[in-house]
Write an enzyme that holds these catalytic residues in place. Structure first.
Site, PDB file in Angstrom:
ATOM      1  N   TYR A  21       0.832  -1.200   0.000  1.00 47.04           N
ATOM      2  CA  TYR A  21       0.000   0.000   0.000  1.00 47.04           C
ATOM      3  C   TYR A  21       0.874   1.260   0.000  1.00 47.04           C
ATOM      4  O   TYR A  21       1.390   1.691   1.038  1.00 47.04           O
ATOM      5  CB  TYR A  21      -0.926   0.018   1.212  1.00 47.04           C
ATOM      6  CG  TYR A  21      -1.815  -1.201   1.342  1.00 47.04           C
ATOM      7  CD1 TYR A  21      -2.179  -1.967   0.235  1.00 47.04           C
ATOM      8  CD2 TYR A  21      -2.295  -1.603   2.590  1.00 47.04           C
ATOM      9  CE1 TYR A  21      -2.987  -3.087   0.361  1.00 47.04           C
ATOM     10  CE2 TYR A  21      -3.113  -2.709   2.724  1.00 47.04           C
ATOM     11  CZ  TYR A  21      -3.448  -3.458   1.610  1.00 47.04           C
ATOM     12  OH  TYR A  21      -4.248  -4.554   1.743  1.00 47.04           O
ATOM     13  N   HIS A  63       0.670 -12.130   1.218  1.00 49.34           N
ATOM     14  CA  HIS A  63      -0.145 -11.219   0.413  1.00 49.34           C
ATOM     15  C   HIS A  63      -0.160 -11.635  -1.059  1.00 49.34           C
ATOM     16  O   HIS A  63       0.891 -11.715  -1.695  1.00 49.34           O
ATOM     17  CB  HIS A  63       0.418  -9.795   0.541  1.00 49.34           C
ATOM     18  CG  HIS A  63      -0.557  -8.720   0.221  1.00 49.34           C
ATOM     19  ND1 HIS A  63      -0.200  -7.387   0.162  1.00 49.34           N
ATOM     20  CD2 HIS A  63      -1.886  -8.760  -0.041  1.00 49.34           C
ATOM     21  CE1 HIS A  63      -1.273  -6.671  -0.137  1.00 49.34           C
ATOM     22  NE2 HIS A  63      -2.300  -7.484  -0.266  1.00 49.34           N
TER      23      HIS A  63
END
Length: 316
Positions: free
Chosen positions: A50, A133
């Protein structure tokens, strides 16, 4: 209600703090996080992905000085960050970010390095949970190297739990079958519109007694504002799916319930679901999340929404 809501436990997702779709200043990020804190939210989720570390940095600077046991925090492994003066703004839809690039690495060493880097950006000596992830294109290494290393970190007491964060139910199922992961984050596959994880992943998690956290409950925005061209799963939704979302909106409005409220509260009706994740990039959005979680939803509304569920085999 208790912190974050008694009936619906909500984790504040921090992707937007990384400049998702538009740049975000540290001051604006802190304003959003302060609103969340003041409203009683104490669970936060972030990732190196992010904003190539910006989300972790903003979250870490906000949490600095707060008692470590007063909040829980999850971040992720699988992408190492490297300085890159030539990094292109807007890569992966994150804008105004540091000049860094992502390098996929699901090795045991990569897990340790990723955690070390994240702790530096977060200004913390530990995180609570680590998720692998988006490993769908690196599944063999993620299962064979990342998962055993995360199990070791858990056994050493470095983290309290580990699992996988993915958009694909079959990826989560692979971890459920082949590792001793104790928590799972599924994004976009268990919502008012998209129930595909309900077929396999949810009953499997319930059977094994593992924690399931549901993210992407607004399906990239379609369930926030079902207008023509609204996004579903990060791409413009087909007209027939927009129409389905609008039918759900009409059912909700007939009961005086915002569609967003039903979307946020829906997942935790299933016993396998421990919490929902809601992204909140501004103070206004945080207050809206709190308001939607507090909406009283009549029991009969859920059956009426089930009756207008779109064909799951047609979903993009």
């Amino acid at each position: 209600m208790g912190p974050g809501g008694a009936a619906v436990r909500c984790v504040i997702g921090c992707a937007a703090l990384g400049g998702l779709y538009a740049p975000v200043s540290e001051a604006a990020a802190h304003e959003a996080l302060q609103a969340a804190w003041d409203l009683g939210f104490r669970d936060f989720d972030t990732a190196p992905h992010y904003g190539v570390g910006q989300s972790e940095e903003y979250l870490g600077s906000f949490l600095a000085g707060r008692p470590r046991d007063s909040f829980t925090l999850s971040t992720k492994v699988g992408r190492l960050l490297v300085d890159d003066p030539g990094a292109v703004d807007g890569t992966d839809e994150f804008y105004g970010t540091p000049k860094r690039s992502r390098v996929r690495d699901y090795s045991a060493e990569g897990v340790r390095r990723s955690l070390e880097q994240s702790l530096g950006r977060l200004r913390l000596d530990r995180v609570d949970v680590l998720y692998v992830h988006d490993p769908e294109d690196h599944l063999e290494q993620a299962l064979g190297e990342a998962a055993p290393e995360l199990a070791r970190l858990r056994a050493e007491g470095v983290i309290t739990g580990y699992g996988v964060g993915t958009n694909f139910a079959d990826v989560a199922l692979a971890f459920l079958r082949e590792t001793d992961a104790d928590r799972f984050m599924i994004a976009g596959r268990y919502s008012l519109l998209d129930r595909r994880a309900e077929r396999t992943l949810l009953p499997a998690c319930a059977d094994k007694g593992v924690r399931l956290v549901v993210a992407g409950v607004l399906n990239s925005g379609l369930l926030a504002d079902p207008r023509p061209g609204a996004p579903f799963d990060y791409a413009p939704a087909p007209d027939w799916l927009v129409a389905a979302a609008r039918r759900m909106q009409a059912v909700c409005e007939a009961h005086g319930v915002p569609l967003r409220a039903a979307a946020l509260q829906f997942p935790t009706r299933h016993p396998a679901v421990a919490a929902v994740v809601s992204g909140a990039g501004t103070a206004e959005q945080v207050h809206d999340v709190r308001a939607q979680l507090d909406v009283e939803i009549p029991a009969e509304l859920w059956a009426e929404l089930d009756a207008v569920l779109p064909d799951q085999d047609r979903l993009p």
